[in-house]
Design a protein around this motif. Structure first.
Motif, short mmCIF file in Angstrom:
data_model
loop_
_atom_site.label_atom_id
_atom_site.label_comp_id
_atom_site.label_asym_id
_atom_site.label_seq_id
_atom_site.Cartn_x
_atom_site.Cartn_y
_atom_site.Cartn_z
N GLU A 217 31.53 43.40 -19.29
CA GLU A 217 33.55 43.21 -19.91
C GLU A 217 33.79 42.36 -20.55
N GLY A 218 32.58 41.86 -21.38
CA GLY A 218 33.02 40.73 -22.94
C GLY A 218 33.12 39.33 -22.13
N LYS A 219 33.06 38.78 -21.21
CA LYS A 219 33.74 37.88 -20.40
C LYS A 219 32.47 36.46 -21.06
N LYS A 220 32.51 35.61 -21.90
CA LYS A 220 31.80 34.66 -22.31
C LYS A 220 31.18 33.50 -20.76
N VAL A 221 32.23 33.39 -19.93
CA VAL A 221 32.25 31.76 -18.42
C VAL A 221 32.56 32.50 -17.38
N LEU A 222 31.80 32.44 -16.85
CA LEU A 222 31.52 33.25 -15.58
C LEU A 222 31.16 31.59 -14.31
N GLY A 223 31.91 32.21 -13.32
CA GLY A 223 32.01 30.67 -12.34
C GLY A 223 31.75 32.26 -11.08
N PHE A 224 31.12 30.82 -10.68
CA PHE A 224 30.42 31.38 -9.24
C PHE A 224 30.67 30.77 -8.47
N GLY A 225 30.81 30.68 -7.00
CA GLY A 225 30.05 29.98 -5.83
C GLY A 225 29.26 29.19 -6.16
N PHE A 226 28.50 27.94 -5.64
CA PHE A 226 26.99 27.65 -5.65
C PHE A 226 25.72 28.61 -4.88
N MET A 227 24.99 29.06 -6.05
CA MET A 227 24.64 29.81 -6.33
C MET A 227 23.39 29.49 -7.39
N ASP A 228 22.69 28.42 -7.20
CA ASP A 228 21.75 28.21 -7.72
C ASP A 228 19.78 28.88 -8.05
N THR A 229 20.11 29.60 -7.73
CA THR A 229 18.58 30.74 -8.45
C THR A 229 18.22 30.86 -9.63
N GLU A 230 17.50 31.70 -9.95
CA GLU A 230 16.23 31.37 -10.86
C GLU A 230 16.46 32.94 -11.23
N GLU A 231 17.20 34.30 -9.94
CA GLU A 231 17.23 35.46 -10.37
C GLU A 231 18.78 35.69 -10.96
N LEU A 232 20.23 34.75 -10.47
CA LEU A 232 20.75 34.60 -11.25
C LEU A 232 21.14 34.27 -12.62
N GLY A 233 19.96 33.45 -13.05
CA GLY A 233 20.14 33.06 -14.78
C GLY A 233 18.97 34.26 -15.61
N LYS A 234 18.38 34.45 -14.46
CA LYS A 234 17.22 35.57 -15.24
C LYS A 234 18.30 36.45 -15.84
N ARG A 235 18.48 37.00 -14.65
CA ARG A 235 19.57 38.75 -14.40
C ARG A 235 20.75 38.45 -15.75
N ILE A 236 21.45 37.47 -15.74
CA ILE A 236 23.12 37.09 -16.58
C ILE A 236 22.37 37.12 -18.21
N THR A 237 21.16 36.08 -18.34
CA THR A 237 20.62 36.58 -19.48
C THR A 237 20.06 38.06 -20.10
N GLU A 238 19.42 38.88 -19.60
CA GLU A 238 19.58 39.92 -19.47
C GLU A 238 19.93 40.40 -19.84
N ALA A 239 21.27 40.53 -19.55
CA ALA A 239 22.45 41.34 -19.49
C ALA A 239 22.34 40.94 -20.53
N TYR A 240 22.77 39.95 -20.99
CA TYR A 240 24.04 39.55 -22.29
C TYR A 240 23.16 40.02 -23.63
N LEU A 241 21.24 40.01 -23.44
CA LEU A 241 20.86 40.45 -24.50
C LEU A 241 21.46 41.79 -24.50
N LYS A 242 20.93 42.88 -23.82
CA LYS A 242 20.83 43.79 -23.85
C LYS A 242 22.08 44.39 -24.38
N LYS A 243 22.78 43.73 -23.95
CA LYS A 243 24.49 43.73 -24.43
C LYS A 243 24.84 43.03 -25.95
N VAL A 244 24.52 42.36 -26.15
CA VAL A 244 24.38 42.17 -27.85
C VAL A 244 23.29 42.34 -28.64
N GLN A 245 22.60 43.06 -27.83
CA GLN A 245 21.02 44.18 -29.00
C GLN A 245 21.27 45.61 -29.18
N GLY A 246 22.55 45.94 -28.15
CA GLY A 246 22.54 47.95 -28.42
C GLY A 246 21.89 48.49 -27.54
#
Length: 126
Positions: free
Chosen positions: A97-126
């Motif tokens: 949806e184009g958000k740049k800042v994401l606020g979560f409850g405590f969720m310090d997991t590798e999965e979150l970092g990986k999937r968010i980064t992948e989603a961002y890259l997919k969005k900007v690379q088309g």
């Protein structure tokens, strides 16, 4: 390839109320991003400042409510934010949806970092 547009590395700033965020950073890096973890207790409240200084693509804030750091970054710098999230899928939707800042409850997991980064890259690379 000729005419190919190469995007620079995605920069993700992580601010956790309790000074954590290193697991999320590992996930960001596993997806090919650059993670910047803000150190110290209350790091979420400095998220917008560090994003601005580092010219970051994404900011991830963690606190009990999932909102304080994201709201502060949105208010101070105008970054589009979504907060109060409790799942990785909510974060992916926010990225789409184009958000740049994401606020979560405590969720310090590798999965979150990986999937968010992948989603961002997919969005900007088309």
């Amino acid at each position: 390839m000729e005419g190919e547009c190469k995007m620079s590395q995605v920069v993700v700033v992580i601010g956790d109320r309790l000074g954590k965020g290193h697991h999320v950073a590992k996930g960001v890096e596993a997806a090919g991003g650059k993670a910047i973890v803000i150190s110290g207790v209350g790091a979420d409240m400095r998220l917008g400042d560090v994003m601005d200084t580092e010219n970051a693509d994404i900011g991830i804030s963690f606190c009990g409510s999932g909102g304080a750091g994201a709201i502060t970054a949105q208010t101070k710098y105008g970054y589009p934010a979504h907060y109060g999230m409790r799942s990785v899928d909510e974060g992916i939707t926010a990225i789409n949806e184009g958000k740049k800042v994401l606020g979560f409850g405590f969720m310090d997991t590798e999965e979150l970092g990986k999937r968010i980064t992948e989603a961002y890259l997919k969005k900007v690379q088309g």
